[in-house]
Design a protein around this motif. Structure first.
Motif, PDB file in Angstrom:
ATOM      1  N   PHE A  75      51.559  45.584  50.730  1.00  0.00           N
ATOM      2  CA  PHE A  75      50.510  46.199  49.923  1.00  0.00           C
ATOM      3  C   PHE A  75      49.162  45.573  50.216  1.00  0.00           C
ATOM      4  O   PHE A  75      49.064  44.456  50.708  1.00  0.00           O
ATOM      5  N   ILE A  76      48.146  46.331  49.938  1.00  0.00           N
ATOM      6  CA  ILE A  76      46.785  45.825  49.880  1.00  0.00           C
ATOM      7  C   ILE A  76      46.365  46.040  48.433  1.00  0.00           C
ATOM      8  O   ILE A  76      46.596  47.110  47.866  1.00  0.00           O
ATOM      9  N   VAL A  77      45.781  45.048  47.828  1.00  0.00           N
ATOM     10  CA  VAL A  77      45.448  45.124  46.411  1.00  0.00           C
ATOM     11  C   VAL A  77      44.595  46.352  46.118  1.00  0.00           C
ATOM     12  O   VAL A  77      43.594  46.609  46.778  1.00  0.00           O
ATOM     13  N   ASP A  78      45.041  47.111  45.146  1.00  0.00           N
ATOM     14  CA  ASP A  78      44.288  48.269  44.651  1.00  0.00           C
ATOM     15  C   ASP A  78      43.368  47.746  43.559  1.00  0.00           C
ATOM     16  O   ASP A  78      43.818  47.431  42.455  1.00  0.00           O
ATOM     17  N   ASP A  79      42.082  47.637  43.861  1.00  0.00           N
ATOM     18  CA  ASP A  79      41.161  47.054  42.882  1.00  0.00           C
ATOM     19  C   ASP A  79      40.912  47.965  41.683  1.00  0.00           C
ATOM     20  O   ASP A  79      40.265  47.574  40.725  1.00  0.00           O
ATOM     21  N   TRP A  80      41.471  49.165  41.721  1.00  0.00           N
ATOM     22  CA  TRP A  80      41.449  50.028  40.534  1.00  0.00           C
ATOM     23  C   TRP A  80      42.638  49.705  39.640  1.00  0.00           C
ATOM     24  O   TRP A  80      42.711  50.136  38.499  1.00  0.00           O
ATOM     25  N   GLY A  81      43.619  48.993  40.185  1.00  0.00           N
ATOM     26  CA  GLY A  81      44.766  48.542  39.406  1.00  0.00           C
ATOM     27  C   GLY A  81      45.871  49.551  39.192  1.00  0.00           C
ATOM     28  O   GLY A  81      46.846  49.266  38.518  1.00  0.00           O
ATOM     29  N   LEU A  82      45.757  50.720  39.785  1.00  0.00           N
ATOM     30  CA  LEU A  82      46.748  51.762  39.542  1.00  0.00           C
ATOM     31  C   LEU A  82      48.022  51.628  40.364  1.00  0.00           C
ATOM     32  O   LEU A  82      49.109  51.879  39.869  1.00  0.00           O
TER      33      LEU A  82
END
Length: 112
Positions: free
Chosen positions: A77-84
């Motif tokens: 994964f690559i961090v989803d900075d929207w958090g979804l």
């Protein structure tokens, strides 16, 4: 058309967050199909009775979908900075180390 395109899109990538994004779109499209059947009945279409067949097929898809999504690898994964679409336990402000971004297996080429 959306469902099959998003299944292909999810299968074409290794990233958990992109797979989950495609899965969410698939789920929405399937739910839209379910709701549209109610509209057919509401507006009096004579062949809306056949819609029950489509509903049963969507239910079959749902069961397969749950198993499919459970098979997504949360380590890629690559961090989803929207958090979804982060894997469980990963917050939107999680800081990834470089070694977490090395998704290639030893037997794969570096041709990406």
């Amino acid at each position: 058309m959306i469902i099959q395109a998003k299944i292909s899109g999810a299968e074409a990538v290794r990233l958990y967050d992109i797979k989950m994004e495609n899965a969410a779109i698939i789920r929405k499209a399937a739910r839209d199909i379910m709701v549209s059947g109610n509209n057919l009945e509401m507006f009096g279409f004579t062949d809306s009775k056949y819609y029950k067949l489509i509903r049963s097929l969507i239910e079959e898809l749902r069961i397969l979908f749950v198993e499919w999504v459970a098979g997504f690898d949360p380590k890629h994964f690559i961090v989803d900075d929207w958090g979804l679409f982060n894997p469980p336990g990963i917050s939107h402000d999680y800081i990834q180390s470089d070694d977490e971004l090395d998704f290639l297996d030893e037997d794969e080429d570096d041709e990406f």
